[in-house]
Design a protein around this motif. Structure first.
Motif, PDB file in Angstrom:
ATOM      1  N   SER A  64      39.842  42.757  30.832  1.00 60.76           N
ATOM      2  CA  SER A  64      39.501  41.611  29.999  1.00 60.76           C
ATOM      3  C   SER A  64      39.653  40.294  30.774  1.00 60.76           C
ATOM      4  N   TYR A  65      40.730  40.185  31.547  1.00 63.41           N
ATOM      5  CA  TYR A  65      40.958  38.998  32.378  1.00 63.41           C
ATOM      6  C   TYR A  65      39.754  38.745  33.287  1.00 63.41           C
ATOM      7  N   ASN A  66      39.101  39.803  33.696  1.00 66.58           N
ATOM      8  CA  ASN A  66      37.925  39.724  34.561  1.00 66.58           C
ATOM      9  C   ASN A  66      36.619  39.814  33.766  1.00 66.58           C
ATOM     10  N   ASP A  67      36.696  39.494  32.482  1.00 65.51           N
ATOM     11  CA  ASP A  67      35.528  39.398  31.598  1.00 65.51           C
ATOM     12  C   ASP A  67      34.692  40.672  31.533  1.00 65.51           C
ATOM     13  N   PHE A  68      35.335  41.828  31.684  1.00 65.43           N
ATOM     14  CA  PHE A  68      34.652  43.120  31.617  1.00 65.43           C
ATOM     15  C   PHE A  68      33.511  43.201  32.632  1.00 65.43           C
ATOM     16  N   SER A  69      33.662  42.480  33.722  1.00 61.79           N
ATOM     17  CA  SER A  69      32.643  42.418  34.769  1.00 61.79           C
ATOM     18  C   SER A  69      33.077  43.235  35.984  1.00 61.79           C
ATOM     19  N   VAL A  70      32.257  44.193  36.351  1.00 64.08           N
ATOM     20  CA  VAL A  70      32.523  45.011  37.538  1.00 64.08           C
ATOM     21  C   VAL A  70      32.605  44.111  38.768  1.00 64.08           C
ATOM     22  N   ASP A  71      31.674  43.170  38.902  1.00 61.63           N
ATOM     23  CA  ASP A  71      31.698  42.266  40.053  1.00 61.63           C
ATOM     24  C   ASP A  71      33.004  41.490  40.140  1.00 61.63           C
ATOM     25  N   ARG A  72      33.458  40.956  39.013  1.00 65.94           N
ATOM     26  CA  ARG A  72      34.698  40.172  39.013  1.00 65.94           C
ATOM     27  C   ARG A  72      35.913  41.052  39.293  1.00 65.94           C
ATOM     28  N   ILE A  73      35.925  42.254  38.728  1.00 61.35           N
ATOM     29  CA  ILE A  73      37.038  43.182  38.965  1.00 61.35           C
ATOM     30  C   ILE A  73      37.105  43.543  40.446  1.00 61.35           C
ATOM     31  N   LYS A  74      35.965  43.906  41.020  1.00 61.99           N
ATOM     32  CA  LYS A  74      35.927  44.253  42.444  1.00 61.99           C
ATOM     33  C   LYS A  74      36.411  43.087  43.303  1.00 61.99           C
ATOM     34  N   SER A  75      35.935  41.893  42.993  1.00 65.25           N
ATOM     35  CA  SER A  75      36.322  40.707  43.745  1.00 65.25           C
ATOM     36  C   SER A  75      37.826  40.459  43.641  1.00 65.25           C
ATOM     37  N   TYR A  76      38.350  40.591  42.421  1.00 65.21           N
ATOM     38  CA  TYR A  76      39.786  40.388  42.204  1.00 65.21           C
ATOM     39  C   TYR A  76      40.602  41.404  43.012  1.00 65.21           C
ATOM     40  N   MET A  77      40.177  42.652  42.962  1.00 65.35           N
ATOM     41  CA  MET A  77      40.911  43.700  43.677  1.00 65.35           C
ATOM     42  C   MET A  77      40.862  43.477  45.186  1.00 65.35           C
ATOM     43  N   LEU A  78      39.707  43.066  45.692  1.00 63.24           N
ATOM     44  CA  LEU A  78      39.578  42.817  47.128  1.00 63.24           C
ATOM     45  C   LEU A  78      40.420  41.622  47.569  1.00 63.24           C
ATOM     46  N   SER A  79      40.553  40.648  46.681  1.00 62.10           N
ATOM     47  CA  SER A  79      41.380  39.471  46.994  1.00 62.10           C
ATOM     48  C   SER A  79      42.869  39.764  46.854  1.00 62.10           C
ATOM     49  N   ASN A  80      43.194  40.876  46.217  1.00 61.95           N
ATOM     50  CA  ASN A  80      44.600  41.240  45.963  1.00 61.95           C
ATOM     51  C   ASN A  80      44.848  42.697  46.360  1.00 61.95           C
ATOM     52  N   LYS A  81      44.383  43.076  47.537  1.00 60.54           N
ATOM     53  CA  LYS A  81      44.462  44.476  47.979  1.00 60.54           C
ATOM     54  C   LYS A  81      45.882  45.034  47.954  1.00 60.54           C
ATOM     55  N   LYS A  82      46.851  44.232  48.320  1.00 64.90           N
ATOM     56  CA  LYS A  82      48.237  44.725  48.350  1.00 64.90           C
ATOM     57  C   LYS A  82      48.751  45.057  46.949  1.00 64.90           C
ATOM     58  N   SER A  83      48.166  44.445  45.940  1.00 65.75           N
ATOM     59  CA  SER A  83      48.560  44.717  44.561  1.00 65.75           C
ATOM     60  C   SER A  83      47.873  45.963  44.007  1.00 65.75           C
ATOM     61  N   PHE A  84      46.800  46.373  44.667  1.00 61.14           N
ATOM     62  CA  PHE A  84      46.017  47.535  44.232  1.00 61.14           C
ATOM     63  C   PHE A  84      45.792  48.492  45.396  1.00 61.14           C
ATOM     64  N   PRO A  85      46.878  49.005  45.980  1.00 62.03           N
ATOM     65  CA  PRO A  85      46.690  49.899  47.130  1.00 62.03           C
ATOM     66  C   PRO A  85      45.885  51.133  46.738  1.00 62.03           C
ATOM     67  N   TYR A  86      45.101  51.594  47.652  1.00 61.09           N
ATOM     68  CA  TYR A  86      44.279  52.792  47.515  1.00 61.09           C
ATOM     69  C   TYR A  86      43.080  52.562  46.595  1.00 61.09           C
ATOM     70  N   ILE A  87      43.287  52.118  45.358  1.00 59.08           N
ATOM     71  CA  ILE A  87      42.151  51.974  44.444  1.00 59.08           C
ATOM     72  C   ILE A  87      41.316  50.735  44.747  1.00 59.08           C
ATOM     73  N   SER A  88      41.761  49.896  45.683  1.00 63.59           N
ATOM     74  CA  SER A  88      40.926  48.762  46.076  1.00 63.59           C
ATOM     75  C   SER A  88      39.946  49.148  47.179  1.00 63.59           C
ATOM     76  N   GLY A  89      40.056  50.369  47.695  1.00 62.49           N
ATOM     77  CA  GLY A  89      39.120  50.851  48.705  1.00 62.49           C
ATOM     78  C   GLY A  89      37.749  51.109  48.113  1.00 62.49           C
ATOM     79  N   GLU A  90      36.724  51.008  48.929  1.00 66.70           N
ATOM     80  CA  GLU A  90      35.336  51.089  48.458  1.00 66.70           C
ATOM     81  C   GLU A  90      35.047  52.314  47.607  1.00 66.70           C
ATOM     82  N   LYS A  91      35.391  53.484  48.083  1.00 66.11           N
ATOM     83  CA  LYS A  91      35.063  54.715  47.355  1.00 66.11           C
ATOM     84  C   LYS A  91      35.852  54.817  46.054  1.00 66.11           C
ATOM     85  N   ILE A  92      37.154  54.701  46.147  1.00 62.25           N
ATOM     86  CA  ILE A  92      38.007  54.914  44.976  1.00 62.25           C
ATOM     87  C   ILE A  92      37.837  53.796  43.949  1.00 62.25           C
TER      88      ILE A  92
END
Length: 195
Positions: A64-92
């Motif tokens: 919801s914080y990312n407005d239910f947007s895949v693009d925003r979620i992906k961007s957030y995760m990539l900007s915070n990789k240490k907070s989302f280990p493993y699942i911030s990788g491209e495949k997962i």
């Protein structure tokens, strides 16, 4: 794990944060949610801590914080990789978003942005189908290239690239054969993609 009252605590990030790493490890290993006894519980703990601290322990709040947007979620995760280990990788990351959508009532506003998860099986199946060739497999950006090819194919349709991931993966994993129910045998597929 989810149906067992003694282990389903792992699906509540707030409760995970109250577990020791050893307790978490036991819960995750019991039904093989974790396959690597050290690495996977540590990853699970870190993601749970992130969700608990930043999103009140809720994946839904994160989405919801990312407005239910895949693009925003992906961007957030990539900007915070240490907070989302493993699942911030491209495949997962893409597959995780797909699983969330398939097993919850969450709907993304830009679902088509969930790309195919280009692992070895998807790459091999894409080659068998003629989407890529041997020369393409030598590309340094082969995973991005395959993802963009599948996105192009599904553009303007009701399907999204991630929808093809599981069938491609299973088809490759089973040696590019297809079992036909009721016919008692396995038949080689004659599928060919013409672009």
């Amino acid at each position: 794990t989810y149906e067992d009252e003694t282990t389903n605590v792992v699906f509540s990030p707030n409760e995970v944060c109250n577990l020791s790493i050893n307790e978490l490890r036991q819960h995750l290993l019991k039904y093989k949610v974790a396959l690597q006894p050290n690495k996977h519980p540590e990853i699970w703990m870190k993601i749970s801590e992130t969700l608990a601290i930043q999103f009140q322990g809720s994946v839904r709040n994160f989405i919801s914080y990312n407005d239910f947007s895949v693009d925003r979620i992906k961007s957030y995760m990539l900007s915070n990789k240490k907070s989302f280990p493993y699942i911030s990788g491209e495949k997962i990351r893409n597959y995780w978003l797909y699983v969330i959508e398939q097993y919850s009532d969450i709907h993304f506003i830009d679902r088509e942005k969930i790309s195919v998860a280009p692992d070895t099986h998807v790459l091999q199946a894409s080659k068998v189908l003629g989407l890529i060739n041997d020369t393409d497999l030598e590309r340094s950006d082969i995973r991005d290239f395959v993802s963009s090819q599948w996105a192009y194919i599904f553009e303007g349709t009701s399907l999204c690239p991630i929808d093809i991931h599981t069938p491609l993966w299973l088809w490759s994993r089973n040696g590019f054969t297809m079992e036909v129910n009721g016919y008692g045998g396995t038949f080689e597929s004659g599928i060919q993609l013409h672009l």
